[in-house]
Design an enzyme around this catalytic site. Structure first.
Site, PDB file in Angstrom:
ATOM      1  N   ARG A 118       0.849  -1.190   0.000  1.00 15.45           N
ATOM      2  CA  ARG A 118       0.000   0.000   0.000  1.00 15.45           C
ATOM      3  C   ARG A 118       0.883   1.238   0.000  1.00 15.45           C
ATOM      4  NH1 ARG A 118       2.217   2.063   3.654  1.00 15.45           N
ATOM      5  NH2 ARG A 118       0.687   3.722   3.557  1.00 15.45           N
ATOM      6  N   GLY A 119       0.194   2.403  -0.146  1.00 15.74           N
ATOM      7  CA  GLY A 119       0.937   3.647  -0.329  1.00 15.74           C
ATOM      8  C   GLY A 119       1.045   3.896  -1.831  1.00 15.74           C
ATOM      9  N   ALA A 120       0.809   5.154  -2.238  1.00 15.23           N
ATOM     10  CA  ALA A 120       0.654   5.447  -3.661  1.00 15.23           C
ATOM     11  C   ALA A 120       1.825   4.974  -4.547  1.00 15.23           C
ATOM     12  CB  ALA A 120       0.386   6.936  -3.831  1.00 15.23           C
ATOM     13  N   ARG A 159      -7.685  -0.539  -6.656  1.00 17.80           N
ATOM     14  CA  ARG A 159      -7.889   0.637  -5.788  1.00 17.80           C
ATOM     15  C   ARG A 159      -7.979   1.876  -6.686  1.00 17.80           C
ATOM     16  NH1 ARG A 159      -4.349   1.349  -0.510  1.00 17.80           N
ATOM     17  NH2 ARG A 159      -6.284   2.300   0.222  1.00 17.80           N
ATOM     18  N   GLN A 207      -2.132   2.691   9.980  1.00 14.66           N
ATOM     19  CA  GLN A 207      -0.848   2.758   9.249  1.00 14.66           C
ATOM     20  C   GLN A 207       0.181   3.592  10.010  1.00 14.66           C
ATOM     21  OE1 GLN A 207      -3.860   3.098   7.869  1.00 14.66           O
ATOM     22  NE2 GLN A 207      -3.913   2.452   5.745  1.00 14.66           N
ATOM     23  N   ASP A 217      -2.103  10.778  -2.338  1.00 12.19           N
ATOM     24  CA  ASP A 217      -2.425   9.743  -3.335  1.00 12.19           C
ATOM     25  C   ASP A 217      -2.718  10.342  -4.698  1.00 12.19           C
ATOM     26  OD1 ASP A 217      -3.179   8.615  -0.550  1.00 12.19           O
ATOM     27  OD2 ASP A 217      -2.830   6.908  -1.883  1.00 12.19           O
ATOM     28  N   ASN A 228      -5.535  12.466   0.379  1.00  8.75           N
ATOM     29  CA  ASN A 228      -4.641  11.631   1.200  1.00  8.75           C
ATOM     30  C   ASN A 228      -5.488  10.877   2.212  1.00  8.75           C
ATOM     31  OD1 ASN A 228      -1.961  10.707   1.847  1.00  8.75           O
ATOM     32  ND2 ASN A 228      -2.096  11.873   3.738  1.00  8.75           N
ATOM     33  N   LYS A 229      -4.852  10.054   2.996  1.00  5.50           N
ATOM     34  CA  LYS A 229      -5.538   9.205   3.978  1.00  5.50           C
ATOM     35  C   LYS A 229      -6.577   9.982   4.765  1.00  5.50           C
ATOM     36  CE  LYS A 229      -5.270   5.712   4.495  1.00  5.50           C
ATOM     37  NZ  LYS A 229      -6.260   4.829   3.816  1.00  5.50           N
TER      38      LYS A 229
HETATM   39  O1  MRU Z   1      -4.645   3.256   2.291  1.00  5.25           O
HETATM   40  P1  MRU Z   1      -3.170   3.468   2.199  1.00  5.25           P
HETATM   41  O2  MRU Z   1      -2.421   2.936   3.364  1.00  5.25           O
HETATM   42  O3  MRU Z   1      -2.622   3.007   0.885  1.00  5.25           O
HETATM   43  O4  MRU Z   1      -3.009   5.058   2.234  1.00  5.25           O
HETATM   44  C1  MRU Z   1      -1.734   5.602   2.045  1.00  5.25           C
HETATM   45  C2  MRU Z   1      -1.703   7.072   2.139  1.00  5.25           C
HETATM   46  O5  MRU Z   1      -2.706   7.739   2.291  1.00  5.25           O
HETATM   47  C3  MRU Z   1      -0.354   7.719   1.923  1.00  5.25           C
HETATM   48  O6  MRU Z   1      -0.250   8.902   2.663  1.00  5.25           O
HETATM   49  C4  MRU Z   1      -0.189   8.057   0.431  1.00  5.25           C
HETATM   50  O7  MRU Z   1      -0.430   6.932  -0.348  1.00  5.25           O
HETATM   51  C5  MRU Z   1       1.152   8.574   0.132  1.00  5.25           C
HETATM   52  S1  MRU Z   1       2.370   7.297   0.195  1.00  5.25           S
HETATM   53  C6  MRU Z   1       3.876   7.920  -0.162  1.00  5.25           C
END
Ligand code: MRU
Length: 351
Positions: free
Chosen positions: A51-53, A94, A201, A242, A252-253
């Site tokens: 996970r994470g962009a 996603r 996270q 994201d 973002n999250k």
């Molecule tokens: O749902 P997730 O854990 O994939 O969410 C991740 C985030 O919101 C991060 O802040 C974002 O992807 C940036 S990662 C460098």
């Protein structure tokens, strides 16, 4: 850049095989899971094993490689047809982080414009392209670190939300890149890591990786952030994103918006860090970004324990959108962008 700590190895491509560090098991266990099919990669992205962009972009690129491995027997035209289908399928895992579609489109275009008439050669090209995306991400994180580290003053307090760290990339992260870089430069500072409900996270991942690197990190529940700011403990907020819309709004999250509003109230600079692959000039406004809605069970339980009454109505958006007027600057590998964002983003990222 030389790191005094070992990066976690979020996505690994070893001897033609793909492995993801299963982030759902952290911080209790570090388990690397082999990915054998495109379906397994889809599932790993959906379940947030990876996970994470930036990381899901890299995972998607290698996912295409894994999915196309058995298709090398097809004629090239059919191979390309199957490649499109596989990319579309992986992209459905996603919707919010644009890095996934960015990486998949890059892979498909590479094959399409190559003119190669041999499927085995097309497959080799896909492997090379996925490896390039993977390696470039590492260098991009270093670039974000270089520019962002200038914001980290000796003795300052930095708040971050979710995990935009090494685990979310193939390098030193995006929001964490300025932290790791300043740490390597010998500066001392404190980081406050929001726990990040519902999937934790911040608690499971950001606290884990910063602590492992020897950075002074304090874990707080999400609802403590404003009060910690009020006490004067926070000089700077840095989060990841994201997707950055063309007007500078950032997804973002979930919970990021609340942090940005509180930062504005207390006059604390609010920075967003991201690679250029997260900038989506085709999406005009933050309101146009599709926000992933996830299963209710993530909210009605805490870990394995149910914490809500049966039949309760639940809302579980995985992300929110912070309007550009709350963003002090966007830290990228090409420099720090400031408002007016529309012009600045076009100047820096128009192809
Ligand atoms: O749902 P997730 O854990 O994939 O969410 C991740 C985030 O919101 C991060 O802040 C974002 O992807 C940036 S990662 C460098």
């Amino acid at each position: 850049m030389r790191h005094s700590f070992k990066l976690p190895g979020t996505v690994e491509w070893k001897n033609g095989e793909l492995y993801f560090l299963d982030q759902t098991m952290l911080p209790l266990e570090t388990v690397s899971e082999k990915q054998e099919t495109a379906e397994q990669v889809w599932d790993s992205i959906k379940r947030l094993k990876v996970r994470g962009a930036p990381a899901i972009g890299i995972a998607g690129a290698y996912g295409l490689v894994v999915g196309m491995r058995n298709k090398q027997v097809l004629p090239a035209s059919l191979f390309i047809e199957e490649l499109y289908k596989c990319a579309e399928y992986l992209n459905s895992s996603r919707p919010t982080a644009v890095n996934l579609s960015w990486a998949l489109n890059r892979m498909v275009n590479k094959a399409k414009v190559s003119g190669l008439a041999d499927s085995a050669a097309l497959y080799d090209l896909l492997v090379q392209e996925a490896e390039s995306i993977h390696a470039e991400d590492r260098a991009i994180c270093d670039g974000i670190g270089k520019y962002g580290a200038e914001l980290i003053r000796e003795g300052c307090g930095v708040l971050t939300h979710c995990n935009a760290g090494a685990l979310a990339t193939s390098g030193i992260g995006t929001a964490t890149a300025p932290l790791y870089t300043a740490h390597l430069q010998g500066r001392r500072f404190r980081v406050f890591s929001d726990e990040t409900r519902p999937l934790l996270q911040g608690s499971r991942l950001t606290s884990w990786e910063l602590q492992r690197a020897g950075i002074d990190v304090t874990l707080i529940c999400d609802n403590m952030a404003a009060s910690i700011m009020a006490k004067g403990e926070i000089d700077l907020v840095i989060v990841g994103t994201d997707r950055v819309a063309a007007n500078g709004d950032v997804a973002n999250k979930i919970g990021t918006l609340g942090v940005a509003v509180a930062a504005k109230h207390f006059g604390i600079p609010f920075y967003v860090a991201c690679p250029s692959s997260t900038v989506d000039l085709d999406t005009a406004l933050g309101g146009d970004i599709e926000i992933e809605e996830r299963d209710a069970e993530e909210v009605t339980s805490f870990g394995a324990k149910r914490t809500a009454p049966d039949g309760i109505k639940v809302c579980n958006p995985a992300f929110d959108v912070t309007p550009n007027e709350l963003v002090t600057g966007i830290i990228t590998e090409k420099g720090i962008i400031k408002a007016p964002y529309k012009e600045a983003l076009i100047n820096m990222f128009r192809k």
